[in-house]
Design a protein around this motif. Structure first.
Motif, mmCIF file in Angstrom:
data_model
loop_
_atom_site.group_PDB
_atom_site.id
_atom_site.type_symbol
_atom_site.label_atom_id
_atom_site.label_comp_id
_atom_site.label_asym_id
_atom_site.label_seq_id
_atom_site.Cartn_x
_atom_site.Cartn_y
_atom_site.Cartn_z
ATOM 1 N N UNK A 75 18.970 12.585 11.678
ATOM 2 C CA UNK A 75 18.909 13.908 12.293
ATOM 3 C C UNK A 75 19.032 14.801 12.095
ATOM 4 N N UNK A 76 20.121 15.286 11.198
ATOM 5 C CA UNK A 76 20.998 15.729 10.312
ATOM 6 C C UNK A 76 20.424 16.420 9.317
ATOM 7 N N UNK A 77 20.179 14.817 8.422
ATOM 8 C CA UNK A 77 19.714 14.923 7.011
ATOM 9 C C UNK A 77 19.178 15.935 6.078
ATOM 10 N N UNK A 78 18.268 17.417 6.587
ATOM 11 C CA UNK A 78 18.286 18.458 6.263
ATOM 12 C C UNK A 78 18.726 19.199 5.981
ATOM 13 N N UNK A 79 20.013 19.104 6.889
ATOM 14 C CA UNK A 79 21.162 19.989 7.243
ATOM 15 C C UNK A 79 21.843 19.966 6.084
ATOM 16 N N UNK A 80 22.772 18.360 5.927
ATOM 17 C CA UNK A 80 23.692 18.293 5.256
ATOM 18 C C UNK A 80 23.831 17.884 4.149
ATOM 19 N N UNK A 81 22.236 16.735 3.826
ATOM 20 C CA UNK A 81 21.876 16.447 2.505
ATOM 21 C C UNK A 81 22.562 14.395 2.212
ATOM 22 N N UNK A 82 22.784 14.519 1.093
ATOM 23 C CA UNK A 82 22.567 13.064 1.036
ATOM 24 C C UNK A 82 23.846 13.050 0.787
ATOM 25 N N UNK A 83 24.720 11.920 1.337
ATOM 26 C CA UNK A 83 26.349 11.217 1.104
ATOM 27 C C UNK A 83 26.628 10.205 0.470
ATOM 28 N N UNK A 84 27.024 10.244 -1.172
ATOM 29 C CA UNK A 84 27.021 9.460 -2.488
ATOM 30 C C UNK A 84 28.099 8.614 -1.730
#
Lengths: 177, 338
Positions: A75-84
């Motif tokens: 639920x914090x994707x828009x704050x932390x972005x994608x994890x490669x």
């Protein structure tokens, strides 16, 4: 981040053995007539998978271990972005009517488990989900609790529990940055 | 404007995807790795993940392309975004409204991403310079310039089939001169460090000084395919025939069409690729296009995962100024309480 103290691999192994015993008893009570060996065990990347691998071997489960990466459900994707480092989830194509044993390392806020449940339900509708965690601590932000808990950790809000592994499996308490 | 780095933010993360040029090897590898994890979404009963829920993606296609448009739309929908397709032929631009006025109107409707296909080179760059800071732009093909997502899905397909890039010899065959796909592929392949990139075409379809991109030029197709691991056939546009650049379709097929005897020059496990749509009997024989070495349909499927990866990377950036320091995402190097 500095390590405050850590728990040895030997002691973790004995906790996991106790968890396996509790799980046998609990599963028989909750699901009479269903064999634990037919349950589908799913570990949450990364620490949950390490714990699940040990439990899976000790319990002699028939179905291969499922692995879940909840990165796409955070639920914090828009704050932390994608994890490669996202690892693809590996679950059977259908989990319909399975008794699932969901395994994670530390239950803290409950958000990881919320994400994991959402992802599992995108694969199908399980008959039941039993939550097993190696450790739980205070700081819950969602109404989620585990069915089997290896140990309760007393941590301040500035401390994090961190499992390192897979060999040896060690639990460290570190000061949050 | 920051030149080639227009597509990266201050921290070097992908903000727009406009071209392969200027991307570092690790950035390309990251896109391919994330695309790999999106492949499994197709195995779920619900083929969707919630990453872009609440985001709005606008497909601005000024040039027809069913395949690219469809895979972008499917990718956005699998990420749970809302998707708009603007039909340019009936849109306000033909009523005299400028492109930038139309963009600003769309932005006012809280759009988050423009996927742009345009016949003019540089169209996506132009748009990216005029959008609001929170909006990302993905180039879905502009003029003769670039088609970065096509090149990335090709790299993804090669990696899935061949593993490492370093030992490979890749032959790109056909209209190199007018192909944005070839240009992007060449940049991607050289950045990823393949052993040798060859371009195979008649002199009229090879741009001047193409060797400066790090490729070897062949005019004889059999020589160009010798011991190749990967053969990428390009679409021959019919209007090039009319422009008298080539004698006839039949003659082109004889010299540069991929047939069984020419394919035999490549390695026995060589794969055959084509960005589509195929001109059967012009650049490739049907027997080869549908044969066991063809991965053309895999390219289409892989295109969805690669476009999901790019879309989630450009829209998943934290706000530049007030990005909080967060614990690493679960699933990284160590287990973390959550």
């Amino acid at each position: 981040m500095t390590a405050q103290h850590s728990q040895s691999a030997t002691s973790i192994a004995s906790v996991i053995t106790r968890m396996a015993d509790e799980l046998r008893t609990r599963f028989a009570q909750d699901h009479p007539g269903t064999g634990l060996e037919d349950a589908l065990m799913i570990g949450i990347h990364t620490g949950g998978v390490w714990v699940a691998e040990r439990l899976h071997a000790q319990l002699g489960l028939q179905q291969s271990l499922g692995r879940l990466d909840i990165s796409f459900y955070r639920d914090d994707f828009s704050r932390i972005g994608m994890n490669p480092q996202v690892k693809p989830s590996q679950l059977p194509t259908t989990v319909d009517d399975s008794h699932i044993i969901l395994v994670d390392d530390i239950l803290h806020t409950g958000r990881t488990i919320r994400a994991a449940l959402n992802e599992i339900f995108d694969y199908g509708r399980p008959a039941s989900v039993t939550l097993v965690v190696l450790g739980e601590r205070s700081g819950r932000e969602l109404p989620i609790q585990a069915d089997i808990v290896g140990q309760h950790l007393s941590l301040s809000e500035h401390e994090h529990a961190k499992l390192t592994g897979p060999e040896p499996l060690q639990l460290e308490v570190v000061e949050a940055p | 404007m920051r030149g080639q780095n227009l597509q990266l933010d201050e921290q070097g993360r992908l903000k727009h995807l406009l071209t392969i040029e200027g991307l570092k090897r690790q950035q390309i590898v990251d896109i391919l790795d994330i695309a790999e994890s999106f492949i499994s979404v197709g195995d779920q009963q619900v083929r969707k993940v919630p990453l872009l829920r609440g985001k709005t993606v606008v497909n601005l296609f000024f040039e027809a392309s069913t395949r690219t448009l469809t895979t972008f739309e499917l990718a956005a929908k699998r990420l749970s975004a809302d998707v708009l397709k603007i039909n340019i032929n009936t849109s306000a631009t033909v009523k005299g409204e400028s492109l930038l006025d139309m963009l600003h109107n769309l932005e006012a409707m809280q759009c988050d991403m423009f996927v742009v296909r345009h016949s003019d080179s540089g169209a996506a760059h132009l748009i990216s310079q005029h959008v609001a800071p929170h909006v990302s732009v993905i180039n879905a093909g502009d003029g003769r310039h670039a088609h970065p997502t096509q090149a990335l899905l090709d790299m993804f397909t090669i990696r899935r089939r061949k593993g490492e890039f370093a030992p490979l010899t890749v032959a790109i065959v056909g209209d190199i001169m007018h192909s944005r796909v070839a240009r992007s592929q060449i940049h991607a392949l050289t950045t990823l460090g393949v052993n040798e990139v060859r371009v195979v075409a008649p002199k009229t379809l090879i741009p001047a000084q193409v060797e400066s991109l790090g490729v070897h030029v062949y005019h004889d197709m059999k020589a160009g395919l010798r011991d190749a691991d990967v053969i990428i056939m390009l679409r021959l546009q019919k209007e090039r025939m009319r422009g008298a650049m080539l004698p006839s379709e039949q003659e082109y097929f004889q010299s540069y069409g991929l047939t069984r005897d020419k394919l035999a020059m490549a390695r026995p496990d060589a794969i055959v690729m084509h960005p589509g749509p195929i001109n059967r009997g012009v650049e490739i024989d049907s027997e080869i296009a549908d044969g066991p070495q063809s991965v053309i349909l895999e390219q289409v499927s892989n295109g969805i995962a690669v476009r999901m990866a790019v879309m989630s990377m450009v829209l998943g950036r934290p706000p530049a100024e007030n990005a909080p320091a967060e614990a690493p995402a679960k699933g990284s190097a160590q287990g973390e309480a959550s």
